[in-house]
Design a protein around this motif. Structure first.
Motif, PDB file in Angstrom:
ATOM      1  N   ARG A  32       2.496   8.217  21.029  1.00  0.00           N
ATOM      2  CA  ARG A  32       1.623   8.964  21.950  1.00  0.00           C
ATOM      3  C   ARG A  32       1.523  10.434  21.545  1.00  0.00           C
ATOM      4  O   ARG A  32       0.445  11.028  21.575  1.00  0.00           O
ATOM      5  CB  ARG A  32       2.147   8.858  23.386  1.00  0.00           C
ATOM      6  N   ALA A  33       2.650  11.018  21.180  1.00  0.00           N
ATOM      7  CA  ALA A  33       2.668  12.438  20.802  1.00  0.00           C
ATOM      8  C   ALA A  33       1.847  12.682  19.542  1.00  0.00           C
ATOM      9  O   ALA A  33       1.111  13.672  19.454  1.00  0.00           O
ATOM     10  CB  ALA A  33       4.103  12.917  20.599  1.00  0.00           C
ATOM     11  N   ALA A  34       1.947  11.797  18.556  1.00  0.00           N
ATOM     12  CA  ALA A  34       1.190  11.961  17.307  1.00  0.00           C
ATOM     13  C   ALA A  34      -0.311  11.921  17.588  1.00  0.00           C
ATOM     14  O   ALA A  34      -1.069  12.761  17.088  1.00  0.00           O
ATOM     15  CB  ALA A  34       1.589  10.883  16.298  1.00  0.00           C
ATOM     16  N   ALA A  35      -0.748  10.960  18.394  1.00  0.00           N
ATOM     17  CA  ALA A  35      -2.176  10.851  18.720  1.00  0.00           C
ATOM     18  C   ALA A  35      -2.641  12.064  19.533  1.00  0.00           C
ATOM     19  O   ALA A  35      -3.728  12.607  19.291  1.00  0.00           O
ATOM     20  CB  ALA A  35      -2.451   9.560  19.487  1.00  0.00           C
ATOM     21  N   SER A  36      -1.821  12.514  20.464  1.00  0.00           N
ATOM     22  CA  SER A  36      -2.164  13.675  21.286  1.00  0.00           C
ATOM     23  C   SER A  36      -2.309  14.930  20.425  1.00  0.00           C
ATOM     24  O   SER A  36      -3.253  15.716  20.603  1.00  0.00           O
ATOM     25  CB  SER A  36      -1.080  13.875  22.354  1.00  0.00           C
ATOM     26  N   MET A  37      -1.399  15.113  19.481  1.00  0.00           N
ATOM     27  CA  MET A  37      -1.481  16.278  18.604  1.00  0.00           C
ATOM     28  C   MET A  37      -2.735  16.192  17.735  1.00  0.00           C
ATOM     29  O   MET A  37      -3.414  17.209  17.510  1.00  0.00           O
ATOM     30  CB  MET A  37      -0.221  16.387  17.736  1.00  0.00           C
ATOM     31  N   GLY A  38      -3.059  15.016  17.256  1.00  0.00           N
ATOM     32  CA  GLY A  38      -4.287  14.848  16.476  1.00  0.00           C
ATOM     33  C   GLY A  38      -5.521  15.213  17.279  1.00  0.00           C
ATOM     34  O   GLY A  38      -6.403  15.929  16.787  1.00  0.00           O
ATOM     35  N   ARG A  39      -5.604  14.732  18.524  1.00  0.00           N
ATOM     36  CA  ARG A  39      -6.743  15.074  19.393  1.00  0.00           C
ATOM     37  C   ARG A  39      -6.829  16.579  19.618  1.00  0.00           C
ATOM     38  O   ARG A  39      -7.905  17.166  19.577  1.00  0.00           O
ATOM     39  CB  ARG A  39      -6.628  14.350  20.740  1.00  0.00           C
ATOM     40  N   HIS A  40      -5.675  17.186  19.833  1.00  0.00           N
ATOM     41  CA  HIS A  40      -5.654  18.627  20.088  1.00  0.00           C
ATOM     42  C   HIS A  40      -6.168  19.410  18.874  1.00  0.00           C
ATOM     43  O   HIS A  40      -7.002  20.307  19.023  1.00  0.00           O
ATOM     44  CB  HIS A  40      -4.238  19.089  20.454  1.00  0.00           C
ATOM     45  N   ARG A  42      -8.083  18.370  16.482  1.00  0.00           N
ATOM     46  CA  ARG A  42      -9.517  18.107  16.332  1.00  0.00           C
ATOM     47  C   ARG A  42     -10.293  19.016  17.278  1.00  0.00           C
ATOM     48  O   ARG A  42     -11.290  19.625  16.902  1.00  0.00           O
ATOM     49  CB  ARG A  42      -9.842  16.636  16.618  1.00  0.00           C
ATOM     50  N   GLY A  43      -9.827  19.131  18.513  1.00  0.00           N
ATOM     51  CA  GLY A  43     -10.469  19.989  19.495  1.00  0.00           C
ATOM     52  C   GLY A  43     -10.429  21.467  19.112  1.00  0.00           C
ATOM     53  O   GLY A  43     -11.294  22.240  19.517  1.00  0.00           O
ATOM     54  N   GLU A  44      -9.438  21.853  18.328  1.00  0.00           N
ATOM     55  CA  GLU A  44      -9.321  23.229  17.845  1.00  0.00           C
ATOM     56  C   GLU A  44     -10.121  23.438  16.557  1.00  0.00           C
ATOM     57  O   GLU A  44     -10.077  24.526  15.980  1.00  0.00           O
ATOM     58  CB  GLU A  44      -7.846  23.570  17.588  1.00  0.00           C
ATOM     59  N   TYR A  70      -7.183  12.527  15.613  1.00  0.00           N
ATOM     60  CA  TYR A  70      -7.864  13.584  14.868  1.00  0.00           C
ATOM     61  C   TYR A  70      -9.126  13.104  14.175  1.00  0.00           C
ATOM     62  O   TYR A  70     -10.136  13.796  14.150  1.00  0.00           O
ATOM     63  CB  TYR A  70      -6.894  14.161  13.820  1.00  0.00           C
ATOM     64  N   GLY A  71      -9.056  11.922  13.607  1.00  0.00           N
ATOM     65  CA  GLY A  71     -10.140  11.430  12.763  1.00  0.00           C
ATOM     66  C   GLY A  71      -9.693  11.376  11.319  1.00  0.00           C
ATOM     67  O   GLY A  71      -8.509  11.468  11.021  1.00  0.00           O
ATOM     68  N   ARG A  72     -10.652  11.260  10.444  1.00  0.00           N
ATOM     69  CA  ARG A  72     -10.347  11.090   9.020  1.00  0.00           C
ATOM     70  C   ARG A  72      -9.622  12.301   8.446  1.00  0.00           C
ATOM     71  O   ARG A  72     -10.019  13.441   8.660  1.00  0.00           O
ATOM     72  CB  ARG A  72     -11.629  10.842   8.243  1.00  0.00           C
ATOM     73  N   LEU A  73      -8.569  12.012   7.708  1.00  0.00           N
ATOM     74  CA  LEU A  73      -7.783  13.018   7.004  1.00  0.00           C
ATOM     75  C   LEU A  73      -7.943  12.813   5.507  1.00  0.00           C
ATOM     76  O   LEU A  73      -8.300  11.713   5.070  1.00  0.00           O
ATOM     77  CB  LEU A  73      -6.297  12.865   7.356  1.00  0.00           C
ATOM     78  N   PRO A  74      -7.640  13.825   4.706  1.00  0.00           N
ATOM     79  CA  PRO A  74      -7.596  13.593   3.262  1.00  0.00           C
ATOM     80  C   PRO A  74      -6.543  12.524   2.950  1.00  0.00           C
ATOM     81  O   PRO A  74      -5.593  12.344   3.722  1.00  0.00           O
ATOM     82  CB  PRO A  74      -7.162  14.944   2.689  1.00  0.00           C
ATOM     83  N   PHE A 163       1.631  27.643  16.975  1.00  0.00           N
ATOM     84  CA  PHE A 163       2.789  26.751  17.076  1.00  0.00           C
ATOM     85  C   PHE A 163       2.571  25.941  18.340  1.00  0.00           C
ATOM     86  O   PHE A 163       2.535  26.491  19.451  1.00  0.00           O
ATOM     87  CB  PHE A 163       4.110  27.525  17.140  1.00  0.00           C
ATOM     88  N   VAL A 164       2.377  24.643  18.180  1.00  0.00           N
ATOM     89  CA  VAL A 164       2.062  23.764  19.305  1.00  0.00           C
ATOM     90  C   VAL A 164       3.076  22.625  19.337  1.00  0.00           C
ATOM     91  O   VAL A 164       3.294  21.942  18.327  1.00  0.00           O
ATOM     92  CB  VAL A 164       0.635  23.172  19.185  1.00  0.00           C
TER      93      VAL A 164
END
Length: 178
Positions: A32-40, A42-44, A70-74, A163-164
């Motif tokens: 859950r934390a990994a997905a939440s950080m990715g969304r955050h 992306r929003g930034e 987040y979406g697609r990453l390298p 730092f998040v």
């Protein structure tokens, strides 16, 4: 100008009976934390043009969860040196990043990531105090360097601009109360 973002792997499971630390998977809170950080991020509107990661299972699963938000990453370049690396070893990895990359994401482990931030950011810089306190799982630190080549990144030469921690995004992702 170079931007280095450090992502610590998300919370892993100590309940799984794997034989090696390297093979430990994430637990539900970590996913859950990994997905939440990715969304955050992306929003930034954060973007990355290079990704280097530890090959440990929990790092791969962190990237899976992170990219779901987040979406697609390298494509990740796995580097065994990152697994449980010291700050000095991580700095060697940074020095070897491709010059053409301007926004790199490095995904790994503590205490190396925390120590790297403390090495690269001068005392009193940005959110350095929060990093000194603790660099929790799935946390992100973003640093800017006024250099043209990664090989020129030096101790004390960075500016911590972000730092998040997962608990900053969702209090239920904070420390467990025991």
């Amino acid at each position: 100008m170079k931007t280095l973002t450090l992502l610590r792997h998300a919370k892993s499971s100590w309940d799984d009976a794997v034989q090696r630390d390297f093979d430990r998977p994430l637990n539900a809170k970590g996913r859950r934390a990994a997905a939440s950080m990715g969304r955050h991020l992306r929003g930034e509107a954060m973007a990355f043009d290079h990704l280097v990661a530890s090959p440990a299972v929990r790092v791969g699963e962190t990237l899976d969860g992170f990219s779901s938000g987040y979406g697609r990453l390298p494509d990740a370049v796995e580097d065994r040196r990152i697994y449980l690396a010291s700050a000095a070893t991580l700095l060697e990895v940074v020095h070897g990043l491709p010059t053409a990359a301007s926004r790199a994401l490095l995904v790994g482990h503590n205490p190396g990531l925390e120590d790297l931030v403390l090495m690269l950011v001068p005392a009193g810089g940005g959110s350095r105090g929060a990093v000194e306190e603790k660099y929790p799982t799935a946390s992100v630190a973003e640093m800017l360097f006024a250099v043209e080549d990664w090989a020129d990144v030096r101790a004390g030469g960075g500016e911590l601009v972000r730092f998040v921690r997962p608990r900053d995004l969702d209090p239920t992702l904070g420390p467990d109360e025991d």
